[in-house]
Design an enzyme around this catalytic site. Structure first.
Site, short mmCIF file in Angstrom:
data_model
loop_
_atom_site.label_atom_id
_atom_site.label_comp_id
_atom_site.label_asym_id
_atom_site.label_seq_id
_atom_site.Cartn_x
_atom_site.Cartn_y
_atom_site.Cartn_z
N GLU A 95 -34.33 61.35 49.84
CA GLU A 95 -35.64 61.69 50.39
C GLU A 95 -35.51 62.73 51.51
O GLU A 95 -36.45 63.45 51.82
CB GLU A 95 -36.27 60.41 50.94
CG GLU A 95 -37.67 60.56 51.49
CD GLU A 95 -38.33 59.19 51.69
OE1 GLU A 95 -38.10 58.28 50.88
OE2 GLU A 95 -39.08 59.05 52.67
N GLN A 150 -38.94 48.83 44.39
CA GLN A 150 -39.25 50.22 44.74
C GLN A 150 -38.66 51.21 43.75
O GLN A 150 -37.46 51.15 43.45
CB GLN A 150 -38.70 50.52 46.13
CG GLN A 150 -38.95 51.96 46.58
CD GLN A 150 -38.79 52.13 48.08
OE1 GLN A 150 -37.68 52.24 48.57
NE2 GLN A 150 -39.89 52.10 48.79
N LEU A 155 -29.20 59.07 42.83
CA LEU A 155 -30.19 59.33 43.88
C LEU A 155 -30.05 60.73 44.46
O LEU A 155 -28.97 61.15 44.85
CB LEU A 155 -30.00 58.29 44.99
CG LEU A 155 -30.82 58.48 46.26
CD1 LEU A 155 -32.29 58.19 46.00
CD2 LEU A 155 -30.32 57.57 47.38
N HIS A 207 -37.78 55.02 43.49
CA HIS A 207 -37.57 56.21 44.32
C HIS A 207 -38.03 57.42 43.51
O HIS A 207 -37.68 57.52 42.33
CB HIS A 207 -36.09 56.31 44.68
CG HIS A 207 -35.80 57.25 45.80
ND1 HIS A 207 -35.98 58.60 45.69
CD2 HIS A 207 -35.35 57.02 47.06
CE1 HIS A 207 -35.64 59.18 46.85
NE2 HIS A 207 -35.27 58.23 47.69
N HIS A 247 -34.88 51.60 42.66
CA HIS A 247 -34.02 51.86 43.82
C HIS A 247 -33.76 50.64 44.70
O HIS A 247 -32.66 50.44 45.18
CB HIS A 247 -34.69 52.95 44.65
CG HIS A 247 -33.90 53.42 45.83
ND1 HIS A 247 -32.60 53.86 45.73
CD2 HIS A 247 -34.22 53.52 47.15
CE1 HIS A 247 -32.16 54.22 46.93
NE2 HIS A 247 -33.11 54.00 47.81
N PHE A 290 -39.13 61.67 57.70
CA PHE A 290 -38.96 60.88 56.48
C PHE A 290 -40.31 60.39 56.00
O PHE A 290 -41.28 60.37 56.77
CB PHE A 290 -38.01 59.70 56.75
CG PHE A 290 -36.78 59.70 55.85
CD1 PHE A 290 -35.81 60.67 56.01
CD2 PHE A 290 -36.61 58.74 54.86
CE1 PHE A 290 -34.69 60.70 55.19
CE2 PHE A 290 -35.48 58.75 54.03
CZ PHE A 290 -34.52 59.73 54.19
N ARG A 308 -41.23 49.50 51.01
CA ARG A 308 -40.39 49.86 52.15
C ARG A 308 -40.46 51.36 52.42
O ARG A 308 -40.53 52.16 51.49
CB ARG A 308 -38.94 49.49 51.83
CG ARG A 308 -37.95 49.96 52.86
CD ARG A 308 -36.55 49.47 52.59
NE ARG A 308 -35.87 50.10 51.48
CZ ARG A 308 -35.31 51.33 51.55
NH1 ARG A 308 -35.40 52.05 52.65
NH2 ARG A 308 -34.70 51.83 50.50
N ARG A 355 -42.85 56.36 49.18
CA ARG A 355 -42.21 56.43 47.86
C ARG A 355 -43.07 55.90 46.73
O ARG A 355 -43.07 56.46 45.63
CB ARG A 355 -40.89 55.65 47.91
CG ARG A 355 -39.87 56.34 48.77
CD ARG A 355 -38.60 55.51 48.93
NE ARG A 355 -37.63 56.27 49.70
CZ ARG A 355 -36.47 55.76 50.12
NH1 ARG A 355 -36.16 54.50 49.84
NH2 ARG A 355 -35.63 56.50 50.82
#
Lengths: 573, 251
Positions: free
Chosen positions: A248, A233, A245, A235, A350, A119, A385, A282
């Site tokens: 990721e 954030q 969405l 995304h 996001h 990730f 994050r 991100r």
């Protein structure tokens, strides 16, 4: 007379954090009962939409707790509270294991061990997953497990409108029963907020309709500070138009991000992500996409310009095994099959790194009030994050808040019932006066849309002093107009218009807190990227922003950052 | 590219309205809406709510076919409105609350009964001895996972109850989603509670009331195949009953 209920702990919100808190509370003490008060049935909570995974150390993969902690702190651009991060990484594997014991269908390796995937911003593959519906499976596993406990008493479709404070401590909540339209009082020695984020403050978001910052506003109105609100954030992979969405995990499984010319710009150009390329964090990838579009390398579409996510080289078998939901969503909501075509994508709002100020125990400075999950700012995410940390955060800090609330309740009093009732009745009168209130000239949907536009132009991926200041003044104006909204629906039963009005009120509180915090931070850090101040400035800004509610408007303050073993350094990948 | 580049199209929505404080029975209301070509049924309802009639009530949240809130009957068929393309419909679109449930208000149905059925199948892992987290995760092979994975995909949207001819006649029938959920745990290699759940399945109004209509599987928006779950659950409940009988006789 208003109906009232009494429980030891009141949990507001039935998503990942709220359910985990409720389970922890009843497990902590065999006599404790919990009221689980949620504006939707728990399985509708927005945790359900999380896709890619949940991070935790796994043995034998070259990982360590220290590595997970370092990745998280670096990802946060050194604004994370390192005591919270340490607790998080240590508890993370235990919490994900508990969920496994409770039936979560984690994807498996051939030997039957839990599978992990890479990730963004994570040094090793430590993201546990259940195909690409991780939030859905976590939420349903938690909810179904929670049904075992008769001492978790659910009040579904109840919207909490006020925290009841007596003698300087929280002693309950007032809530609107959506189905009947009646106000109800819930008394308890401790209240845990677990209402999630506030993505609907923005026009283009991955968030569901219910993500309206309710818990943040409840705490703010009760005098608790909102922390680090400027850090929101974006995304990098949302579908144009809807904002749905695309996980990721698409990049974790090897997907490429391409511009109009078919170029992997995260590889060919210097956007700070280094060797990580598509597995960069991100904030950096979202910025890279905006710069590509500004440079004329985007693709024009009916919902603005976009870039592309290419999964074709992964092949149909891998896409169906690891990313079946991505394929389904792309087909239905973008009209493309990722097996054969690239997916149109653009940055989309996001997640809120900021939220209700809590310490590592989930405790706010207001006695009796706890918060966990996205509504809270336990400061483990700092200024940005990392993907797959937040589902685990819901479990780790939900559980902690549940246990802490029970421990606190043992030494706390019940509060003075007559005073609490008077406060709840007063709140009921306020709600009754709002229902079907014909006087007024402003429309809910129109004001909501103006607020969202102000937030997008002021607090987007890239920000400018001037546009942030503009958002601050626009929001102040919109807020004063909110006092003049007209409501047409005077009925009691399942009146969703009054709900929308109350949610808009909460969002305006949160939007103002975001804009005011953003405008004051004249540096760039993590997700807060200022065009006028492109550098991080540790000398002047290595602190948490705090916003407090005052009658005259939001008041800014600051709070120091807990830095222990990882000293701030340049954030380069 | 995406199909949203075409022309706006005017459609007529015939929507159920019901306020129990005012109405004896549900009525309909008609709205004219200019729809974008890529809109789903839910987009039109939200447009009505925001721009035409703020008194309309409907449930929705994720608008990506996973929260399960927005199930309604569209032209008589149970649908998740957030994934139902208007392009597949003609000029007139009828939107009603999900069939076979009591109506609370407008398009909002009452789900108390469903929630009770849901809980009655004991949808949680039952083990003789609970493990501590420190003991680590169970091992489960990909094959063991795939034995129940499909049945764990249910989003509780309840379309299968709206479609089921047995539920229509016997509201107390346990129903497709709840049976599939109980069966999901029975098929999970980590679970030891099949005997308890089979007891539930052998009770009045459960698996044996299914009439094999297969409607549940046809309307399921997540390919859970509740009909297959019911058939397997039926067989297992009988085999389990027979086995317990043998054990008793021998014991």
């Amino acid at each position: 007379m208003m109906e009232s209920f009494r429980h030891d702990v009141i949990v507001v919100g039935g998503g990942g954090a709220g359910l985990r808190a409720a389970i922890a509370a009843v497990e902590a003490d065999p006599k404790v009962t919990v009221a689980l008060v949620s504006k939707v049935y728990p399985m509708r909570s927005h945790t359900v939409s999380a896709e890619g995974g949940a991070a935790a150390y796994v043995e034998g993969k070259g990982d360590s707790l220290e590595k997970h902690a370092y990745d998280t702190v670096k990802g946060s651009d050194f604004l994370a509270a390192q005591d919270s991060v340490d607790y998080f990484v240590e508890q993370a594997p235990l919490e994900l294991t508990r969920l496994e014991h409770w039936g979560c269908p984690w994807s498996r390796n051939d030997d039957g061990t839990v599978a992990t995937r890479p990730f963004g911003g994570m040094a090793v593959p430590r993201t546990w997953f259940a195909a690409d519906k991780v939030g859905f499976h976590m939420l349903h596993s938690l909810f179904q497990h929670s049904l075992r406990f008769d001492r978790i008493v659910r009040y579904d479709e109840h919207f909490v409108t006020k925290l009841l404070v007596d003698d300087g401590a929280v002693k309950g909540v007032a809530a609107l029963d959506i189905r009947s339209g009646a106000m109800r009082m819930f008394q308890g020695r401790a209240v845990i907020l677990a209402t999630g984020g506030a993505g609907k403050c923005f026009p283009f978001t991955t968030n569901g309709n219910i993500k309206t910052g309710d818990g943040m506003s409840l705490a703010y109105r009760a005098g608790v500070g909102l922390k680090d609100m400027e850090f929101v954030q974006y995304h990098p992979t949302g579908l144009p138009g809807t904002g749905i969405l695309i996980t990721e995990a698409s990049r974790g499984e090897g997907g490429y991000v391409l511009n109009a010319e078919g170029e992997r710009f995260l590889v060919t150009r210097d956007y700070g992500v280094g060797q990580k390329a598509e597995l960069g964090p991100r904030d950096m990838i979202s910025r890279a996409e905006i710069l590509e579009i500004e440079a004329g390398r985007g693709i024009k579409g009916p919902y603005g310009e976009f870039v592309q996510l290419d999964l074709r080289h992964l092949g149909e078998a891998k896409i169906m095994a690891k990313l079946p939901f991505v394929r389904e969503l792309s087909k239905i909501y973008a009209g493309v099959d990722p097996v054969h075509e690239p997916i149109p994508i653009r940055p989309v709002l996001h997640y809120m790194m900021g939220g209700v100020d809590t310490d590592v125990r989930g405790a706010t400075p207001l006695p009796g009030l706890y918060a966990a999950g996205e509504v809270a700012c336990v400061s483990m995410n700092g200024a940005n994050r990392l993907g797959s940390n937040s589902l685990t955060e819901c479990l780790v800090f939900g559980a902690r808040a549940g246990r802490e609330a029970v421990a606190y309740g043992r030494g706390a009093s019940d509060g003075q019932e007559a005073r609490l009732r008077a406060a709840a009745e007063e709140e009921g009168a306020r709600i009754d006066a709002l229902r079907g209130r014909k006087r007024g000239s402003e429309k809910i949907a129109a004001l909501r849309s103006e607020m969202q536009t102000a937030m997008e132009s002021g607090c987007g991926v890239y920000r400018k002093q001037e546009s942030m200041q503009q958002a601050v003044s626009d929001l102040a104006r919109i807020k004063s107009r909110y006092d003049d909204i007209a409501l047409e629906d005077a009925s009691k039963v399942f009146n969703t218009e009054i709900l929308a009005a109350l949610e808009l009120g909460a969002m305006l509180d949160v939007a103002q807190a975001i804009a005011v915090s953003a405008a004051h931070r004249t540096e760039s850090r993590g997700a807060h990227a200022c065009r006028d101040f492109p550098q991080r400035n540790d000398r002047d800004f290595l602190y948490h922003s705090m916003v407090f509610h005052e009658e005259s408007g939001p008041r800014l303050d600051k709070k120091s950052v807990t830095i222990t073993r990882f000293q701030p350094e340049e954030r380069k990948y | 590219m995406a199909p949203e580049t075409g022309e706006m199209r005017k459609r007529t929505f015939v929507v159920t309205r019901f306020d129990p404080d005012k109405d004896q029975v549900p009525k309909t209301q008609t709205y004219e809406v200019a729809c974008r070509p890529d809109w789903k049924v839910l987009d039109a309802l939200n447009h009505i709510k925001d721009e035409i009639d703020p008194t309309l009530s409907h449930r929705w949240s994720c608008r990506m076919a996973v929260c399960g809130s927005c199930g309604m009957n569209v032209n008589g068929e149970p649908k998740l409105t957030c994934k139902t393309q208007l392009a597949d419909y003609g000029e007139v679109v009828e939107v009603e609350p999900l069939a076979n449930f009591p109506i609370v208000r407008d398009l909002v149905i009452e789900m108390d009964g469903f929630m009770e059925k849901f809980k009655s199948v004991k949808p949680w892992v039952i083990v003789a001895k609970e493990k501590a987290a420190e003991e680590g995760p169970n091992r489960q092979s990909p094959e063991e996972l795939s034995a129940f994975k499909q049945f764990s995909m249910c989003i509780n949207c309840m379309l299968c109850y709206a479609a089921c001819p047995v539920v229509a006649k016997e509201p107390h029938f346990l129903g497709p989603a709840a049976i599939a959920l109980g069966h999901r745990y029975n098929m999970d290699s980590r679970d030891e509670g099949a005997a308890e759940r089979n007891e539930v399945f052998r009770g009045e109004g459960t698996v044996f009331h299914c009439s094999y209509a297969n409607e549940c599987t046809e309307v399921c928006p997540k390919n859970v195949d509740p009909a297959a779950a019911i058939n397997q659950a039926k067989l297992n409940a009988v085999v389990d009953w027979a086995a317990s009988f043998v054990v008793k006789r021998n014991g």
